[in-house]
Design a protein around this motif. Structure first.
Motif, PDB file in Angstrom:
ATOM      1  N   THR A 123      -1.187   5.410   0.996  1.00 23.86           N
ATOM      2  CA  THR A 123       0.097   5.860   0.449  1.00 23.86           C
ATOM      3  C   THR A 123       0.749   6.858   1.401  1.00 23.86           C
ATOM      4  O   THR A 123       1.950   6.757   1.691  1.00 23.86           O
ATOM      5  CB  THR A 123      -0.095   6.489  -0.944  1.00 23.86           C
ATOM      6  OG1 THR A 123      -0.713   5.539  -1.810  1.00 23.86           O
ATOM      7  CG2 THR A 123       1.228   6.931  -1.541  1.00 23.86           C
ATOM      8  N   MET A 124      -0.031   7.818   1.899  1.00 24.11           N
ATOM      9  CA  MET A 124       0.505   8.814   2.835  1.00 24.11           C
ATOM     10  C   MET A 124       1.066   8.147   4.085  1.00 24.11           C
ATOM     11  O   MET A 124       2.181   8.463   4.518  1.00 24.11           O
ATOM     12  CB  MET A 124      -0.614   9.777   3.280  1.00 24.11           C
ATOM     13  CG  MET A 124      -1.025  10.806   2.273  1.00 24.11           C
ATOM     14  SD  MET A 124      -2.480  11.785   2.787  1.00 24.11           S
ATOM     15  CE  MET A 124      -2.420  11.779   4.545  1.00 24.11           C
ATOM     16  N   VAL A 125       0.303   7.241   4.661  1.00 24.42           N
ATOM     17  CA  VAL A 125       0.722   6.590   5.903  1.00 24.42           C
ATOM     18  C   VAL A 125       1.951   5.714   5.655  1.00 24.42           C
ATOM     19  O   VAL A 125       2.903   5.732   6.440  1.00 24.42           O
ATOM     20  CB  VAL A 125      -0.439   5.788   6.533  1.00 24.42           C
ATOM     21  CG1 VAL A 125       0.039   4.946   7.700  1.00 24.42           C
ATOM     22  CG2 VAL A 125      -1.548   6.740   6.978  1.00 24.42           C
ATOM     23  N   TYR A 126       1.962   4.991   4.544  1.00 24.81           N
ATOM     24  CA  TYR A 126       3.116   4.143   4.226  1.00 24.81           C
ATOM     25  C   TYR A 126       4.377   5.001   4.056  1.00 24.81           C
ATOM     26  O   TYR A 126       5.435   4.678   4.594  1.00 24.81           O
ATOM     27  CB  TYR A 126       2.862   3.328   2.963  1.00 24.81           C
ATOM     28  CG  TYR A 126       4.076   2.554   2.537  1.00 24.81           C
ATOM     29  CD1 TYR A 126       4.449   1.400   3.218  1.00 24.81           C
ATOM     30  CD2 TYR A 126       4.880   2.979   1.482  1.00 24.81           C
ATOM     31  CE1 TYR A 126       5.588   0.696   2.855  1.00 24.81           C
ATOM     32  CE2 TYR A 126       6.010   2.281   1.116  1.00 24.81           C
ATOM     33  CZ  TYR A 126       6.358   1.144   1.803  1.00 24.81           C
ATOM     34  OH  TYR A 126       7.484   0.448   1.449  1.00 24.81           O
ATOM     35  N   GLU A 127       4.268   6.078   3.312  1.00 26.74           N
ATOM     36  CA  GLU A 127       5.429   6.948   3.088  1.00 26.74           C
ATOM     37  C   GLU A 127       5.906   7.568   4.400  1.00 26.74           C
ATOM     38  O   GLU A 127       7.109   7.723   4.610  1.00 26.74           O
ATOM     39  CB  GLU A 127       5.099   8.038   2.059  1.00 26.74           C
ATOM     40  CG  GLU A 127       4.900   7.513   0.650  1.00 26.74           C
ATOM     41  CD  GLU A 127       6.134   6.843   0.053  1.00 26.74           C
ATOM     42  OE1 GLU A 127       7.272   7.249   0.380  1.00 26.74           O
ATOM     43  OE2 GLU A 127       5.958   5.903  -0.739  1.00 26.74           O
ATOM     44  N   ALA A 128       4.972   7.900   5.276  1.00 23.54           N
ATOM     45  CA  ALA A 128       5.345   8.452   6.583  1.00 23.54           C
ATOM     46  C   ALA A 128       6.112   7.415   7.407  1.00 23.54           C
ATOM     47  O   ALA A 128       7.155   7.715   7.991  1.00 23.54           O
ATOM     48  CB  ALA A 128       4.102   8.920   7.333  1.00 23.54           C
ATOM     49  N   ARG A 139      -3.777  -1.414   9.650  1.00 26.93           N
ATOM     50  CA  ARG A 139      -4.216  -2.797   9.423  1.00 26.93           C
ATOM     51  C   ARG A 139      -4.110  -3.158   7.941  1.00 26.93           C
ATOM     52  O   ARG A 139      -3.628  -4.230   7.593  1.00 26.93           O
ATOM     53  CB  ARG A 139      -5.649  -2.987   9.934  1.00 26.93           C
ATOM     54  CG  ARG A 139      -6.317  -4.290   9.562  1.00 26.93           C
ATOM     55  CD  ARG A 139      -5.582  -5.587   9.901  1.00 26.93           C
ATOM     56  NE  ARG A 139      -5.065  -5.643  11.240  1.00 26.93           N
ATOM     57  CZ  ARG A 139      -4.042  -6.430  11.612  1.00 26.93           C
ATOM     58  NH1 ARG A 139      -3.450  -7.235  10.760  1.00 26.93           N
ATOM     59  NH2 ARG A 139      -3.611  -6.428  12.847  1.00 26.93           N
ATOM     60  N   ALA A 140      -4.546  -2.265   7.070  1.00 23.75           N
ATOM     61  CA  ALA A 140      -4.475  -2.536   5.628  1.00 23.75           C
ATOM     62  C   ALA A 140      -3.029  -2.730   5.187  1.00 23.75           C
ATOM     63  O   ALA A 140      -2.718  -3.645   4.421  1.00 23.75           O
ATOM     64  CB  ALA A 140      -5.134  -1.411   4.839  1.00 23.75           C
ATOM     65  N   LEU A 141      -2.131  -1.897   5.690  1.00 27.20           N
ATOM     66  CA  LEU A 141      -0.715  -2.006   5.317  1.00 27.20           C
ATOM     67  C   LEU A 141      -0.090  -3.282   5.882  1.00 27.20           C
ATOM     68  O   LEU A 141       0.739  -3.919   5.222  1.00 27.20           O
ATOM     69  CB  LEU A 141       0.055  -0.767   5.774  1.00 27.20           C
ATOM     70  CG  LEU A 141      -0.362   0.550   5.090  1.00 27.20           C
ATOM     71  CD1 LEU A 141       0.312   1.737   5.761  1.00 27.20           C
ATOM     72  CD2 LEU A 141      -0.052   0.515   3.605  1.00 27.20           C
ATOM     73  N   LEU A 142      -0.487  -3.665   7.088  1.00 26.88           N
ATOM     74  CA  LEU A 142      -0.006  -4.925   7.667  1.00 26.88           C
ATOM     75  C   LEU A 142      -0.511  -6.116   6.856  1.00 26.88           C
ATOM     76  O   LEU A 142       0.252  -7.031   6.537  1.00 26.88           O
ATOM     77  CB  LEU A 142      -0.464  -5.065   9.123  1.00 26.88           C
ATOM     78  CG  LEU A 142       0.315  -4.285  10.167  1.00 26.88           C
ATOM     79  CD1 LEU A 142      -0.465  -4.211  11.471  1.00 26.88           C
ATOM     80  CD2 LEU A 142       1.682  -4.912  10.390  1.00 26.88           C
ATOM     81  N   ASP A 143      -1.803  -6.104   6.519  1.00 28.42           N
ATOM     82  CA  ASP A 143      -2.393  -7.200   5.747  1.00 28.42           C
ATOM     83  C   ASP A 143      -1.753  -7.342   4.371  1.00 28.42           C
ATOM     84  O   ASP A 143      -1.652  -8.446   3.845  1.00 28.42           O
ATOM     85  CB  ASP A 143      -3.904  -7.004   5.587  1.00 28.42           C
ATOM     86  CG  ASP A 143      -4.656  -7.200   6.892  1.00 28.42           C
ATOM     87  OD1 ASP A 143      -4.066  -7.739   7.867  1.00 28.42           O
ATOM     88  OD2 ASP A 143      -5.844  -6.815   6.941  1.00 28.42           O
ATOM     89  N   LYS A 144      -1.318  -6.233   3.799  1.00 31.01           N
ATOM     90  CA  LYS A 144      -0.679  -6.252   2.481  1.00 31.01           C
ATOM     91  C   LYS A 144       0.816  -6.539   2.585  1.00 31.01           C
ATOM     92  O   LYS A 144       1.517  -6.549   1.584  1.00 31.01           O
ATOM     93  CB  LYS A 144      -0.910  -4.929   1.762  1.00 31.01           C
ATOM     94  CG  LYS A 144      -2.374  -4.726   1.412  1.00 31.01           C
ATOM     95  CD  LYS A 144      -2.619  -3.353   0.860  1.00 31.01           C
ATOM     96  CE  LYS A 144      -4.107  -3.177   0.619  1.00 31.01           C
ATOM     97  NZ  LYS A 144      -4.445  -1.861   0.139  1.00 31.01           N
TER      98      LYS A 144
END
Length: 109
Positions: free
Chosen positions: A46-51, A81-86
């Motif tokens: 969540t932190m990385v996505y929001e950033a 990687r997790a955010l890309l995969d999702k």
């Protein structure tokens, strides 16, 4: 009102977070499995996505890492990687980082 925020939190948790079994291999030592259980991937993703979302034109890893100097390098970079995969972020190109090496430009979808 609390129901709305509770519902929003549950929705966020559905998208963010990685099960511990995906963070380790079967043959890894017990300590690795214990560490995988302890990592709060929901919070970190969540932190990385929001950033990343805070950079409408996209950003590189150096920019995200600069926002979270208190976190280990691998705690942040492993979330890409997790955010890309999702399918929550996309790579839109490359840009030279602070040490002169190319880094992927990431944008939130």
């Amino acid at each position: 009102m609390n129901d709305i925020f509770g519902s929003m939190k549950q929705s966020m948790e559905r998208f963010f977070g990685t099960p511990a079994f995906k963070l380790v291999r079967k043959e890894d030592p017990t300590t690795s499995h214990q560490s995988a259980q302890a990592v709060d991937t929901t919070k970190l993703e969540t932190m990385v996505y929001e950033a990343i979302k805070g950079f409408p034109e996209g950003c590189i890893s150096d920019e995200i890492l600069a926002m979270y100097p208190q976190y280990p390098y691998s705690s942040i970079t492993a979330r890409y990687r997790a955010l890309l995969d999702k399918d929550l972020i996309e790579v839109s190109g490359v840009k030279r980082g602070r040490f002169g090496r190319n880094q992927r430009i990431m944008k939130a979808k």
